[in-house]
Structures are given as C-alpha cells and as structure tokens.
Scaffold this active site. Sequence first.
Site, PDB file in Angstrom:
ATOM      1  N   THR A 143       0.730  -4.620 -21.357  1.00  0.00           N
ATOM      2  CA  THR A 143       0.254  -3.565 -20.461  1.00  0.00           C
ATOM      3  C   THR A 143       0.403  -2.179 -21.104  1.00  0.00           C
ATOM      4  OG1 THR A 143       1.013  -4.936 -18.645  1.00  0.00           O
ATOM      5  CG2 THR A 143       0.552  -2.633 -18.135  1.00  0.00           C
ATOM      6  N   GLU A 144      -0.672  -1.417 -21.108  1.00  0.00           N
ATOM      7  CA  GLU A 144      -0.682  -0.057 -21.668  1.00  0.00           C
ATOM      8  C   GLU A 144      -0.219  -0.039 -23.129  1.00  0.00           C
ATOM      9  OE1 GLU A 144      -2.052   2.337 -20.103  1.00  0.00           O
ATOM     10  OE2 GLU A 144      -2.045   1.722 -18.000  1.00  0.00           O
ATOM     11  N   LEU A 145      -0.476  -1.142 -23.823  1.00  0.00           N
ATOM     12  CA  LEU A 145      -0.110  -1.280 -25.231  1.00  0.00           C
ATOM     13  C   LEU A 145       1.394  -1.113 -25.482  1.00  0.00           C
ATOM     14  CD1 LEU A 145      -2.778  -1.880 -26.631  1.00  0.00           C
ATOM     15  CD2 LEU A 145      -2.355   0.034 -28.139  1.00  0.00           C
ATOM     16  N   TRP A 180       0.671   3.412 -25.252  1.00  0.00           N
ATOM     17  CA  TRP A 180      -0.433   4.299 -25.640  1.00  0.00           C
ATOM     18  C   TRP A 180      -0.654   5.379 -24.596  1.00  0.00           C
ATOM     19  CZ3 TRP A 180      -5.736   1.107 -25.656  1.00  0.00           C
ATOM     20  CH2 TRP A 180      -6.056   0.717 -24.357  1.00  0.00           C
ATOM     21  N   TRP A 210       5.037   5.493 -16.218  1.00  0.00           N
ATOM     22  CA  TRP A 210       5.309   4.671 -15.032  1.00  0.00           C
ATOM     23  C   TRP A 210       6.733   4.764 -14.534  1.00  0.00           C
ATOM     24  CZ3 TRP A 210       4.409   2.339 -19.777  1.00  0.00           C
ATOM     25  CH2 TRP A 210       3.056   2.275 -20.122  1.00  0.00           C
TER      26      TRP A 210
END
Lengths: 406, 374
Positions: free
Chosen positions: A143-145, A294, A304
């Site tokens: 998720t999200e690199l 990223w 987050w």
Amino acid sequence: MKVVLYLHLHQPWRLARFRYVDLGSGRPYIDEHRNLEIFRGIATRCYRPALGRLADALDAEPDFRFSLSVTGTWLEQAAMAAPDVLRTLHRIVRTGRVALLSETYYHSLAFLLPPPELLDEVELHRAALQREFGARPKVLRMTELAYSDELARFAEGERFQGMLVEGWEGILRGHPPTHVYCAAPAPTVMLLARHYMLSDDVGFRFSSKQWNEYPLTAEKYVRWIAATPGELVNLFMDFETFGEHHPASSGILEFLSALPRTVRETPGLSWATVEEAVELPPRESLSAPTTVSWADQNRDLGAWLGNDLQRSAFEAAKKVGVLARTAGNPEILETWRKLLTSDHFYYMYVGGHGADAGVHQYFSSYGSPYDAYANYMNALMDLRRRAVERISDERSMGTAGRNRTR
Amino acid sequence: MIGWEWPPSHSGGLGVHVFELCTELAKMGHTVTFLSPFPGPYTPVEGVTFRCPADEPIEPYPGAYAIGGSAGRWQEGDIERFNAWVAGFPIGHHDVIHVHDWFGTVGASALAHRSGRPLVMTVHSTEYDRSLGHPWAEILARERSGLQAADRVIAVSEHLKRQLVERYGVRPEKVRVIYNAVRPSERLSILSSRRKIVLYLGRLAAMKGVDTFLRAAARVVSTAPDTLFVVAGEGPEFGRLLILAAHLGVSDRVLFLGKVTEEERVTLLASASVFVLPSVVEPFGIAAAEAMAAGIPAIVSKTSGIAEITDSVFTVDFWDIDEFASRISELLEYPALRRAMGAAGRRSVMREGWEERALQTVGVYFELVKDGRR
C-alpha cells in the site's frame, strides 16, 4: 535501457455519514450508491479512455509492455459500476504483455498489524487475481509503495521475486534509481526503485502551466529518459493520472498514446514489465530499517499515521480487529478490513498548508479531518459493538449447549 | 463612533466589537469620540471620550434587546431625540463618522451630510435575523437609511454581506468584510469535573436556537447520562426554555445559570468539554470564537460567520438536532478528537486579533479620506 511503466488502480469504499446517533441502528457504513457514482465518473474521464488507449497501443506496438496493480476494492466497484472497463482490462491482460502485481486486497495498512493479517489480505488479493485473470504475480507492491526490511522478509517468505520501492534517498543512499537492487535482509527479493523525478513529471507536473517544461510532449519526455544513465527507468504512478488528476483537456491521453511508439523509435530504449525487470542482476543490496512510502514530501507513514487523530483511529482499529477475528463472522471481518483501507486514515491528515495538504484535500470526501475521524470512529465503534454482541451470543449459546448435554 | 452598548453593560457581539475596535484605534494614536444614548458606566479607554445626550440620557431598553439585564424601557421618542442629538453634534477634528447597526443611523447620516465627513456603517446583525423574519418596520427603515447613506459598509462575515446585498440592495462594491476577533488569552487549563460539561454561553434570544441545544441534550443524555449541559446567559427566551427543558425531561441535566460575571465565564470555559452555538442566525459568533480561544472544540450552525475563518469547527444545519447530538457525543466520546480540534481551533481564531481588525477598519477609513471626499 529498459522503460518500466507501472500503473496503480485503486478506489476505496468511502464511508457514508454515519452519525453517533446511528450507532446500533443497523445503517450501513458504506454508501454503495455514492461510491459507484464516483467510480462511474472516473471511469468516464479516465479508466475507459486510458485503458482504451493502452489496449490500442498493445495492438499497434508488439513490443509495448507494462505493469498494473489492481486492488480488490477497485475490482468490486468496477464489476458493479463499469463492467465494460473490467472487460477491457481482461482483454489487456490476455495479451500476455501486462504484468499484474500482488498487494493487499483492501489497499490496507495491514502491514502495520500483527500477523497473520497481512498474509491473509495478500492471499485474498492473490485469489481474486487468480479468479479474475488467472494470474499469479511474482512482484509485490505494498500500500502506497510502503517498504521496509520487515516487508522484504515477508516478500521472501511468500516467494515474491521483487518489490517496488520509492526511489528515495532513505533507501537508495546515494545509489541511482536506475539499477535493480536486492533487499539486504532478503537477497532473493529484487527491488525496483521508482524514478520519482521522471514519474512526477507526468504524475504531478504534466498539466501545470507554471512548470518551465510545460507543455510536456512524448518526444521531450522520452529524450529525458534516453539521456538518463543506467539500466532501467521505473515510471510508477496512479492510473488516475490519465484523465482524472490531469483532465483530458490537458492532452494527457494523447501523451499516453504517443509514449509506446516514441519509446520504440528511440534507439537504446525498450519496454519491460516489472517481472522482466526483476530478472536483471542486482547491483547492490539495500536496507530500510524504517518504512518508506511514496506519499507526501516526507516519504514516510506520516500521510496516514502522522497525527494523533490518525494514530488513535488506527490503534482503535487494531483493537477492534482482535474482536472482529474472534467473532468469527465473515461479514464483520470483511467490514473491518474495509475500514483498514489506508484512504480512511489519509482523510484524517491535518495539514493546514503546503503542497501535501492540497493533495490530501483533493482526495478527501470529507469537509475536514475532524469530520473524517468522527465518522470513522462511529463506524468502527458500531462494528465493535456488533462484534462484541456476536461473541457474547456465541458464548451464551455455547453455555446453553453444554447445559443441555449435562 | 456612534454605537449604543459598551462594556461593562453589553449583551452581545456589538459591544465587544466596538470596545475592542476603539481600544485598538486609540492604541494606534487615533482619537475616538463615542456617542451613546446611555449615561454609562463606561469601562474607560485612554484616547476614547464618551458623550451622551446630557439633559435626557435614555434608560436602557428591555425585551429582545435587553442591555445589561436592566428592565428599563424605551420611551416614545427616545430614538428620535438621540438621533437629533447626534445630527447636531459639534464635529471637531473628526475625519470619519462610524455608526454601528441601526440605532443611530438617521442621526449619523444627517451629521455626515452636514459636516461633509464620510460615513462608515458596520452591520453586526440585521433586523430580519434578530426577528427571525418578522422585522419591525421602524428598525428596518433605520437600517435601510444607514445602508443607503453610508459610503462604506462593513459586514462581520461574507454571509452577512450577501444578505445586505440581496435583502437590502446594498451595492457589493461598497461592502467590506471585517471579521470579529478574540483577545489573545492563555489556553485555560481544564478544571477537573466528574461530569463532562457541554456549554452554551450567550443571550437567550430566539435567533440563538437554544431550543436545539436542549433537544440535542435530551438525545445525548440517553446514551451519556452523566453529561451536564450548561446554559449561561439571560434573555427573553429564559422562561420558555426552562419549560422546554422540563418537557423534554432533562431539567436535572441542564443547568440554567442566568447572567454570568467575567470570572464565572472564565471558570465555565475552563470546565467545559464542548461548546455549542446552535444559532438560527449568527452573523459571526464571538462566543464560539472565545470558547475556541480557550481551547474548547465548538459546534456551530452552518450559517455562522465564524465558519468562514476556520475549518476546525463542526458546522451543523441549525435545525438538525440529531446532527448536533452526534457532534456533541463524538466530542465527548473521542478524546483525541476533542484535543486535536481544541488545539487547532484555538490556533485558527488566534491567527488574527483585534489589532488586525482595527487595521482593516482603518484601511476602510483611508479608502474614503484618500478618495478626496474631504
């Protein structure tokens, strides 16, 4: 020089306004209708035209190949909102020149939870890709690199041949992103580092009239790629770049159409998928003791879990997770996993100013991070109540059963 | 400066605004003559001179516009006498005439006309709003005459500006928006109280929507019976609200404090967990800004002017009792939310203080004085 184009397809299940007074009412947390409406809008502006152009390019350019990741929540919504888009995707994958990647089904923060949650969600996603496309990916993207040494070890354990990482100083430590690396704690896992300058030229800057390179043509862009020293250029970006983040009027779709041919016509350049790229020999081994992503300017988990609201919501979600698993009800577990989707936490980002705040606001479906937090917590508390009820029901039924046998 | 209320006897945002504005103007070296219908007492400010009609000062007015809790009443002709006195006031070195709300507009316009000085009118609320759509024709006429005569109109929010343009036909070019502010204050350390306190602090007037506060209270106590709702302030709605609380079965959960002193106000702000301003109409909402400055998260109705200057506040449709109840419960139940919103709200209302507002007001004066109108 290999050109590795990788596009990420994801839509979250956004929550409906679920008020505190709605706790216990049985109202759904997710407004399916609204999510599908949003999906249809994006399908019209982006998925349909951009996938169409990619399909055409695959037909016209036999050497063109690229890579895609598709989240489970995107697949669910596509099937309901725009089945024709899903059919186009099938057609593209059937060419055999499009590599799919593994990730969590729910585009979630499961990698921050105790095992086996991450494995379960990666398995769910694997099963979905198997079912949908008959594909078994060899490369993992988180998720999200997100990437760390721990995740590299996870990838090794699950026999992935490679992972995608942000080409950020925190990982590369002076090395260019234009080589293949391997993970120091898991040398069988190759790392493909995103070339964030070239990727963001398209992802962020393409339609900016303040940019001194505006307008960006495929010819100019491919010249930059060809002039980059190294073995490969990893162009990783959101699929929504093409028609959604940059509207069609910016010329982004024509740019996308022109890329495959322009790369073919440029001596020394050729296309490769991530699965082909990880076959290249690694130049160095890299370690990442902390998680790199990223997102935002800091490339950490701040997007987050950077503020107290986000951390408190995540801690609460963790605790509810234990109950959701114990409750043994598939619907409760599935709902909890939908609440783990990273987007919910992203909406709780409190920026105030700067480029990052603008990006967060653009993606948010709430008026403010406080709205996002309160709504999320209400849904989560309602789910907790349901899980607890379920558990106590089971217990009392269990006791009743035992009493009877006695 | 033509106003009416001035601390310590003030009941609303107008008194605070005029006092703070004059104080800042005086600090900048301007001299202010404050014309009021009342004989005082006035909290003194250096650089500000007070004048009222010497022979016949007017006793404070009751009812919907209660001043300082007095039960006095306007006498027939009071308003005319005050305005006539204003119209004939001996103008000296004054560069600008600045009138607040409707009371002195007729006199101020005549004075501006007679002396050739520019007229600025600040609108804090309109008669439409105060009367919830049943305006008193005389007040309306006085508002209109001031708005027409004024060279510049200052509104305390964009929302109010729109109303002036749409309802009163004021040309938008001559309206400037200057928000209210709060005094810089220390973040109050929260007094520990066994029960969580939800606070309303303001006048008990129809436009304030205190009904909604009580109805939301009834919903909240059904899940959080330990919560105490405090209504601080006085006004014409007091009796009706008491009865409503009884009718809703929350008399033991709602504390009506009546008028509170400054010291009591500070104590309340230090004790409250949540501040609610459910006004049907709220051109700005200084009370909410003051609560936020004390670090208390606030819930205001959507039309409140304060929502124009901060995102760190919950906004709710004034009629949506379930939503008010939900927002109150969310802030009571989720401490991380209470802390984050409290801190961010405080930062946002402290960003621009009265000094900035006074500078903006002086900016409006200069538009007129430099226009060659003098």
